[in-house]
Design an enzyme around this catalytic site. Structure first.
Site, PDB file in Angstrom:
ATOM      1  CG  ASP A 169      -2.295   0.655   0.877  1.00 48.44           C
ATOM      2  OD1 ASP A 169      -2.263   1.844   0.507  1.00 48.44           O
ATOM      3  OD2 ASP A 169      -3.345   0.011   0.982  1.00 48.44           O
ATOM      4  CG  HIS A 180      -1.315   1.219  -3.287  1.00 46.72           C
ATOM      5  ND1 HIS A 180      -2.508   0.949  -2.658  1.00 46.72           N
ATOM      6  CD2 HIS A 180      -0.984   0.089  -3.943  1.00 46.72           C
ATOM      7  CE1 HIS A 180      -2.877  -0.302  -2.913  1.00 46.72           C
ATOM      8  NE2 HIS A 180      -1.959  -0.835  -3.697  1.00 46.72           N
TER       9      HIS A 180
END
Length: 357
Positions: A240, A263
């Protein structure tokens, strides 16, 4: 009506390099931020361990931290494993060194931790322990292990469980945390709330799932209602955000990171809570290597009206601003989007989002 205003500085984005621009933080960008210097300590407390994963070492840890608080040093010994099975409120710390040479491992009693972990009141964030105070210096090269596999498997069955973050910080000031290995966090690795003047340096973050159920929401660092934070000189392997600037993050320097599987370095998500104003400004991100990721530089904002239920998170309708954010020198390798700006975060109905931007 413009509900979110933003000013970003992006220059020269390419497949192999670079998002670059000068900013007021430029004088700091190439050198490591200063850490709290070692001071002579009046006392050293060596923390005991039961050397038994079925026995809780929390009483030993709390006893040593209280005994050596206000001018001492507490030591987790090398080659020892300390089992933590009880939530710890460590917001009392003041002027203390914590030398983590061994391994601190949290139990995987998911029932207990969902009841006892500390709640932050933002996006279902909870933590095994709550770290706060001032003049705290944590270092030593040791490991914090969140024992996350049980959480990864449980979350695959029930997305509404409360998964603790590995390091939960609430009200930490004039402190430094450095030279640590973080492994297998159930959720974010580090959540920084209500804090000022803290340096994070030389972290080694990794730990994926060994089953078919992925380790989700394992952000490296999330800042929230905090300012004057430095994050630097670290390697992050996760699934993430590498770093995420949550609401009311200001005066933050992020530099010299190697992010893999990420991310991106993200502003947000913002605007989730109606009636609240979220501010992110004066952010400088320098010298980032982003590999095998969905995004490089990213901003994500909820729509201007409440969104329909979206999994375990929902919201929208908040206001705020994003201003004076610079990404300077980012190397991207196998990254889907060098820059991504999402204004309908959490809202699957794009028609409704466009009506309330």
């Amino acid at each position: 009506m413009v509900r979110f205003s933003s000013l970003f500085t992006f220059v020269a984005l390419a497949s192999s390099a670079v998002i670059a621009s000068p900013l007021q933080h430029g004088s700091n960008r190439r050198g490591a931020q200063s850490l709290n210097p070692h001071q002579a300590r009046r006392k050293t407390c060596v923390i005991q361990s039961n050397a038994d994963p079925t026995k809780d070492d929390t009483p030993y840890i709390l006893g040593a931290l209280k005994d050596c608080n206000c001018g001492g040093k507490a030591v987790f010994e090398k080659d020892k494993v300390y089992t933590v099975g009880t939530a710890m409120d460590l917001t009392f710390l003041d002027d203390i060194d914590i030398d983590v040479q061994g391994t601190v491992k949290f139990t995987n009693d998911t029932d207990y931790w969902q009841k006892a972990s500390f709640k932050f009141g933002f996006q279902n964030v909870t933590s095994f322990f709550k770290l706060g105070g001032s003049g705290v210096s944590i270092y030593g090269g040791g490991t914090l292990d969140g024992n996350g596999q049980a959480w990864y498997d449980l979350y695959a069955k029930d997305i509404y469980i409360l998964r603790p973050v590995l390091i939960g910080i609430d009200g930490l000031h004039s402190s430094s945390i450095r030279d640590l290995k973080l492994r297998y966090s159930p959720q974010y690795y580090t959540f920084i709330a209500n804090s000022t003047d803290v340096v994070f340096d030389n972290f080694d973050i990794s730990g994926g799932s060994t089953s078919k159920n992925p380790a989700k929401n394992t952000d490296g660092w999330d800042t929230y209602r905090s300012s004057s934070i430095t994050i630097q000189n670290s390697v992050i392997n996760n699934g993430d955000d590498c770093v995420s600037f949550k609401p009311n993050s200001t005066e933050i320097l992020v530099q010299n990171l190697n992010c893999n599987g990420s991310h991106g370095i993200s502003v947000g998500s913002l605007g989730q809570y109606a009636g609240q104003t979220d501010i992110v400004e004066n952010i400088y991100v320098y010298n980032i290597t982003m590999s095998n990721a969905s995004d490089g530089a990213r901003i994500k904002v909820w729509p201007g009206a409440p969104a329909a239920l979206s999994g375990d998170l929902q919201g929208g309708g908040g206001t705020g601003r994003v201003r004076n954010v610079t990404y300077d020198t980012m190397y991207v390798n196998n990254v889907d989007y060098g820059i991504e700006i999402t204004q309908c975060y959490g809202q699957k109905n794009s028609t409704l989002c466009n009506q309330y931007p």
